[in-house]
Design an enzyme around this catalytic site. Structure first.
Site, PDB file in Angstrom:
ATOM      1  N   HIS A  77       0.825  -1.209   0.000  1.00 49.63           N
ATOM      2  CA  HIS A  77       0.000   0.000   0.000  1.00 49.63           C
ATOM      3  C   HIS A  77       0.857   1.257   0.000  1.00 49.63           C
ATOM      4  CE1 HIS A  77      -4.173  -1.641   1.293  1.00 49.63           C
ATOM      5  NE2 HIS A  77      -3.509  -2.550   0.603  1.00 49.63           N
ATOM      6  N   ASP A  85       7.923   5.409   0.033  1.00 52.00           N
ATOM      7  CA  ASP A  85       8.496   6.535   0.776  1.00 52.00           C
ATOM      8  C   ASP A  85       8.019   6.597   2.223  1.00 52.00           C
ATOM      9  OD1 ASP A  85       5.868   7.286   0.422  1.00 52.00           O
ATOM     10  OD2 ASP A  85       6.304   9.295  -0.342  1.00 52.00           O
TER      11      ASP A  85
END
Length: 333
Positions: A77, A85
């Site tokens: 996800h 990130d």
């Protein structure tokens, strides 16, 4: 070490050297120039990064086995929204964590604890994005999967918005799944392989119940599902029962990372429509058959899973001024 991993290591080393030379020429830092994470990135700056993350993940999976698929799903996800990130880790109003598909994510505590321990040993060095990437690998290994070398060197993103969370859905047809993965530079082999990660984990009854009682408004179960499996899921997820109750994604082997899930796809005994339709498409079906040894040349699921995870972990990696090293994973500096 396998020949494939030797070649990967040589390639990564070459790219790092190129980045370093480029940085020197530009009078800058190799960290800000390199666009590719690499194995061994932290070196002496945080020598124990992998063992610390592995220890924390083991503790959290042993205390709650649901954390293993939770961490793996969280990494997926994260990477599919703004790249790998760590933006899914940020807490607060209207962050990615508050979006519908992310409300059932679990394992955040493991990532935060790993970050706390790493900050005590090597403060300001290891990104939360890298911790999550390592933790996903460790979750697979702890449930019986094959290990792989994890390239590191990502930066943490500074933006996390619920409105950005657009993920492949549980009812998506194969063509849409292929497009979604292609948009992230992943091919059809990566699609089938990463969906194979459903060999561990569960789904909420409220998410899947429609297929087993009222498929497309017909008042009947999806006719493409094995009838015996329909009855089994109906017992676990009654029509008027608790929507938050959970049902295994991989019947009979939900806690073990293996090819059982792919066999269940072949047998039409899976709860998600997006999983079942992989058997209907000639291209994805052929890949499943190769994983199961029913078509040549065969494929090793464990090896390919590691390869696809490495590819996924490189999606839209933040470098230079695009990111930071968060001090706390749930909060932007």
């Amino acid at each position: 070490m396998s020949r494939g991993y030797n070649l990967l290591f040589i390639l990564e080393t070459f790219l790092v050297l190129v980045a370093a030379v480029t940085a020197q020429e530009n009078g800058g830092s190799s960290r800000g120039v390199s666009q590719r994470p690499r194995v061994g990135f932290y070196g002496d700056r945080c020598r124990n990064v992998e063992s610390i993350v592995r220890s924390v993940v083991r503790e959290h999976v042993e205390s709650n086995p649901a954390n293993a698929p939770g961490i793996l799903r969280m990494h997926f996800h994260d990477c599919f929204v703004r790249g790998c990130d760590g933006s899914v880790l940020i807490a607060g109003n209207n962050t990615e964590r508050t979006a519908g598909p992310n409300r059932s994510l679990r394992g955040f505590e493991a990532i935060e604890e790993a970050k706390t321990r790493l900050e005590a040993e090597c403060p300001g060095v290891v990104s939360c994005a890298d911790i999550l990437t390592l933790a996903a690998r460790d979750a697979v290994v702890l449930t019986g999967g094959q290990s792989w070398r994890v390239p590191l060197g990502r930066l943490d993103g500074r933006i996390s918005q619920a409105s950005d969370v657009i993920l492949p859905g549980p009812n998506d047809p194969v063509d849409k799944q292929k497009r979604d993965f292609a948009d992230k530079t992943l091919n059809t082999l990566d699609l089938v392989t990463l969906v194979g990660g459903h060999t561990i984990g569960t789904a909420g009854c409220g998410l899947v119940r429609g297929r087993f009682f009222n498929f497309n408004g017909t008042g009947q179960p999806d006719p493409s599902i094995d009838p015996d499996f329909v009855r089994l899921v109906q017992e676990k997820c009654p029509q008027n029962g608790d929507a938050t109750a959970r049902v295994d994604l991989d019947e009979g082997s939900a806690g073990r990372f293996d090819t059982s899930f792919l066999r269940n796809v072949r047998s039409r005994r899976v709860v998600l429509q997006s999983d079942l339709v992989l058997w209907n498409d000639p291209e994805t079906r052929a890949i499943i058959e190769r994983f199961l040894g029913a078509r040549r040349p065969p494929l090793s699921f464990g090896f390919e899973f590691g390869n696809s995870m490495v590819k996924m972990s490189r999606i839209e990696v933040k470098t230079g001024s695009d990111g930071e090293i968060r001090r706390v994973c749930s909060t932007i500096n």
